[in-house]
Design a protein around this motif. Structure first.
Motif, PDB file in Angstrom:
ATOM      1  N   ILE A   1      -2.801   1.992  -0.025  1.00 45.64           N
ATOM      2  CA  ILE A   1      -2.034   0.120   0.279  1.00 45.64           C
ATOM      3  C   ILE A   1      -3.839  -0.034   1.154  1.00 45.64           C
TER       4      ILE A   1
ATOM      5  N   SER B   1       5.009  -0.162   4.096  1.00 47.97           N
ATOM      6  CA  SER B   1       4.370   0.374   3.093  1.00 47.97           C
ATOM      7  C   SER B   1       5.329  -0.247   1.231  1.00 47.97           C
TER       8      SER B   1
ATOM      9  N   ILE C   1       4.280  -6.345   0.957  1.00 49.76           N
ATOM     10  CA  ILE C   1       3.654  -5.302   1.064  1.00 49.76           C
ATOM     11  C   ILE C   1       3.274  -5.145  -1.274  1.00 49.76           C
ATOM     12  N   LYS C   2       3.723  -4.731  -1.574  1.00 49.59           N
ATOM     13  CA  LYS C   2       3.709  -3.951  -2.766  1.00 49.59           C
ATOM     14  C   LYS C   2       3.330  -5.655  -3.402  1.00 49.59           C
TER      15      LYS C   2
ATOM     16  N   GLY D   1      -1.728  -4.169  -3.199  1.00 41.89           N
ATOM     17  CA  GLY D   1      -0.322  -3.478  -3.199  1.00 41.89           C
ATOM     18  C   GLY D   1      -0.259  -3.574  -4.366  1.00 41.89           C
TER      19      GLY D   1
END
Lengths: 238, 532
Positions: free
Chosen positions: B65, B211, B216-217, B223
């Motif tokens: 990421i 993460s 964040i995803k 992401g």
């Protein structure tokens, strides 16, 4: 009766606060060769790019009666850029085939003739990446001519060409004129256009400083060269 | 066949034909394929690490990421300046002026760019070995990361182009869109900082755990694609589906807005395309690309230098006016990448050696002569009546501050994070600086004897000469340490004791660099024809 194939009306082009072209108007008739003269930075390439449909501008540009951004106009324009850039991974003949396909034209043999005249016929299977700068310029011209446009715009066309190609291109200018095409040539080299222009526009700081027609000259008038240096250097010349 | 399909097909066909006609390129390609096969083969056949020996898989997610995120933001934000261009000058001259609809031309360029984006990420394949051993990533996982990398670059370029098209004509629009993006990125940054402050403990552990959190995803593109690529690696297909659906919807939205916006994007891409074209032409002709930026003169005068040292002062002055402070962005990015690599690979058992090997390996991807390379394209370095060795020496010295800065960026934070002794950090930094100097000198020597004849040849020679130049130092270090002349055999590896091998190797690198410059000195006897 004259027929305006290329018509530019009140074109202004700004880059931020810099005025590259200021309210320019002119036209090029069928069978006429017009030249844009001026020192570097006068705005010649900008107006050429506006006509070719590469830049936004205020005003109006028509090609054979069509708005210059329309597909109808683009079908009728041939543009030879100042900076020849061709596809490195296409051969010379494939460039012409690509142009024919893009313009939806059958092969009428004209492409092969242009290649022969520019001494590129033996390079037909060479990749773009294998061509010298001069050959790239010749191919660029061939690409603009092969679809037989009514209006041709050349931006510094003689730069980088060998003497044979220069001779051939000058001959082509005359043939285009005889065929009723409208030709606009931008250059800063007066010597290169002295014997085939019909109308010359001298540009300074984005505007036309003077326009001179070849057929209205008389003994008392200044030559194109004298007029050019009078405008660009205030009459001073060695 | 449509003209654009014809164009793509003809280019592809000729690319393959040219490939087989050029032995150098073919050998290079075979070499790359062989290396890839070797990487896969050796990693796949070796002892497979059991699940317990693997590192925390979230570290891998964090790395993916972070890599995708940095790329996405950098490329996207370039849309606010001169933009990025997925077009070539030939497209401008032949397609833009032709009777083809602008949207079709846009799709043609995008299709072409997608292939290029994937190719630029091939370096990821060579990370297979350590990714496999550290995180158990299999071949499918590597390919997923590679495709994710390509799609990230591709999407970022489309986003940058759309930003440019939407904002190029209006300063206000540019300001608002920029503000909007800064708000999103700023909110994420604040959230990360808040978590770092409140969580306590190791910052890196906190970052790694962040993460795998939903925010964040859900970070745009990086992401989504990062989660999808990671999902393929670990077999989490729901994460793959979610990531790909979000990405596809975003890309579709970008394309929809592009198609509904002013289609007259030609002018917007013309400037950046021309700039890129001029730069590439300059590189091909061994010239320094002309900068379109207006440099401020500032303080005038060289401020020093006498004889050959004047080159160093002149280059410093040029760098100041070009606002180049010793290191370029790409070098800094590479240094941070190496720091990240070091964080995950340097252990008590291995010492700093995996990182140093990686740093030397990454130098292969940034072969260039830097400031001295620019100087060799101009006539002055040939004309100044000074000994050629001294002129080359001062030309190369210009790059040394940059080497020192990258060494500080890599090793100092690593030392703090990994609790490595200052002596080891100092010696590793010294080795880094001397290794980079040796790399530069090797480049110079190859230029001296082979000119710019073939990039492929250069690459092979570079690797061979570099090994020949540096290996004796390492061997000598091992010999002296093993025989107990310096340090002790037992103290050669651990982090806490002095890495004497490195110290000897660093001194050797320095001697080798000076010797290589000496061997190259006669290159200044005659200027190549390309010199201006």
């Amino acid at each position: 009766m004259t027929y305006e194939l290329l018509k530019i009306e009140n074109v202004t082009k700004n880059y931020g606060k810099t005025v590259a072209n200021n309210n320019i108007s002119f036209s090029v008739n069928a069978g006429e060769t017009a030249v844009l003269l001026g020192p570097n930075g006068a705005g010649k390439s900008t107006i050429i790019k506006c006509i070719a449909g590469l830049l936004r501008f205020s005003g109006k540009i028509e090609v054979c009666g069509f708005d210059n951004k329309s597909l109808d106009a683009k079908k009728r324009i041939g543009y030879i850029p100042e900076m020849p850039a061709i596809y490195e991974l296409l051969t010379v003949s494939e460039h012409l085939e690509f142009i024919r396909r893009a313009w939806r034209m059958e092969d009428d043999g004209y492409g092969a003739e242009i290649l022969r005249r520019f001494e590129l016929d033996d390079k037909a299977n060479k990749l773009g990446s294998e061509l010298s700068k001069g050959m790239q310029q010749k191919l660029s011209i061939a690409c603009a001519l092969v679809h037989n446009p009514d209006v041709l715009i050349f931006d510094e066309p003689l730069v980088g060409l060998d003497p044979h190609a220069i001779k051939e291109l000058k001959l082509m200018f005359r043939e285009l004129k005889a065929a009723g095409k409208a030709t606009l040539i931008s250059t800063h080299m007066i010597d290169s256009v002295e014997d085939y222009w019909d109308v010359a526009h001298i540009m300074m700081n984005g505007s036309f400083a003077a326009t001179k027609r070849a057929d209205e000259s008389d003994a008392s008038e200044k030559s194109l060269e004298e007029l050019f240096f009078e405008i660009t250097e205030g009459g001073e010349r060695e | 066949m449509s003209p654009l399909l014809y164009l793509l097909a003809a280019k592809l066909k000729n690319m393959l034909k040219r490939f087989f006609r050029s032995p150098g390129k073919l050998i290079y390609a075979l070499f790359l394929i062989a290396m890839m096969a070797l990487v896969f083969f050796t990693s796949g056949k070796g002892d497979v690490p059991n699940a317990g020996a693997l590192r925390n898989a979230n570290e891998l997610l964090a790395i993916i990421i972070a890599l995708f995120g940095v790329l996405f933001l950098l490329i996207t934000f370039s849309g606010f300046s001169e933009g990025t261009s997925i077009f070539k000058m030939a497209d401008v001259n032949l397609l833009f002026t032709g009777p083809i609809k602008p949207m079709r031309i846009l799709f043609y360029a995008m299709a072409q760019q997608l292939g290029v984006s994937v190719l630029t990420g091939l370096f990821i394949v060579f990370q297979y070995n350590w990714l496999n051993r550290s995180y158990g990533v299999n071949m499918t996982g590597i390919i997923a990361i590679l495709v994710g990398y390509g799609l990230t670059i591709f999407t970022a370029q489309v986003a940058a182009m759309l930003i440019y098209i939407l904002t190029a004509g209006s300063e206000n629009r540019r300001r608002y869109v920029k503000l909007g993006l800064f708000v999103i990125v700023g909110a994420y940054a604040l959230w990360i900082v808040y978590n770092l402050v409140t969580a306590g403990g190791s910052p890196m552990t906190t970052l790694v755990s962040l993460s795998s959190t939903l925010p964040i995803k859900l970070f745009p593109v990086a992401g989504w694609l990062g989660t999808a690529a990671f999902g393929i690696s670990v077999g989490n297909m729901s994460a793959v589906a979610l990531g790909l659906v979000l990405w596809a919807a975003f890309l579709a939205a970008l394309l929809f807005i592009t198609s509904k916006s002013d289609q007259d994007y030609y002018e917007d891409v013309l400037q950046s395309t021309e700039k890129i074209h001029k730069t590439l032409e300059a590189v091909k002709e061994n010239r320094t690309p002309t900068s379109t930026k207006v440099s401020k003169v500032g303080k005038s005068g060289l401020g020093g230098g006498w004889g050959s040292s004047v080159f160093w002062y002149k280059m410093m002055l040029e760098n100041r006016r070009q606002k180049k402070f010793f290191v370029g962005f790409s070098e800094l990015f590479l240094a941070l990448f190496c720091l990240g690599f070091g964080y995950f690979t340097v252990t008590e058992k291995t010492g700093v050696y995996p990182l140093l090997g990686f740093v030397a390996y990454m130098q292969l991807f940034s072969i260039e002569l830097k400031g001295i390379g620019r100087e060799l394209t101009r006539s002055y370095i040939y004309l100044v009546p000074e000994p050629p060795f001294k002129k080359l020496f001062w030309g190369i010295i210009e790059s040394v501050p940059g080497f020192i800065i990258t060494a500080i960026v890599i090793y100092v934070p690593l030392g703090i994070l990994k609790n490595i002794s200052p002596e080891v950090i100092a010696i590793a930094s010294l080795w880094h600086v001397t290794m980079c100097s040796a790399v530069l000198s090797v480049n110079l020597l190859i230029r001296r004897f082979f000119g710019d004849s073939s990039k492929v040849l250069m690459f092979f020679l570079y690797v061979i000469v570099l090994i020949v130049a540096m290996a004796p130092g390492i061997a000598l270090g091992i010999l002296l340490t093993a025989s107990g002349v310096i340090g002790s055999a037992a103290s050669a590896v651990p982090l806490g004791d002095g890495p004497y091998i490195l110290a000897v190797s660093a001194i050797w690198n320095l001697i080798a660099s000076l010797f290589l410059i000496f061997l190259s000195r006669n290159m200044l006897n005659y200027a190549p024809t390309s010199v201006r």
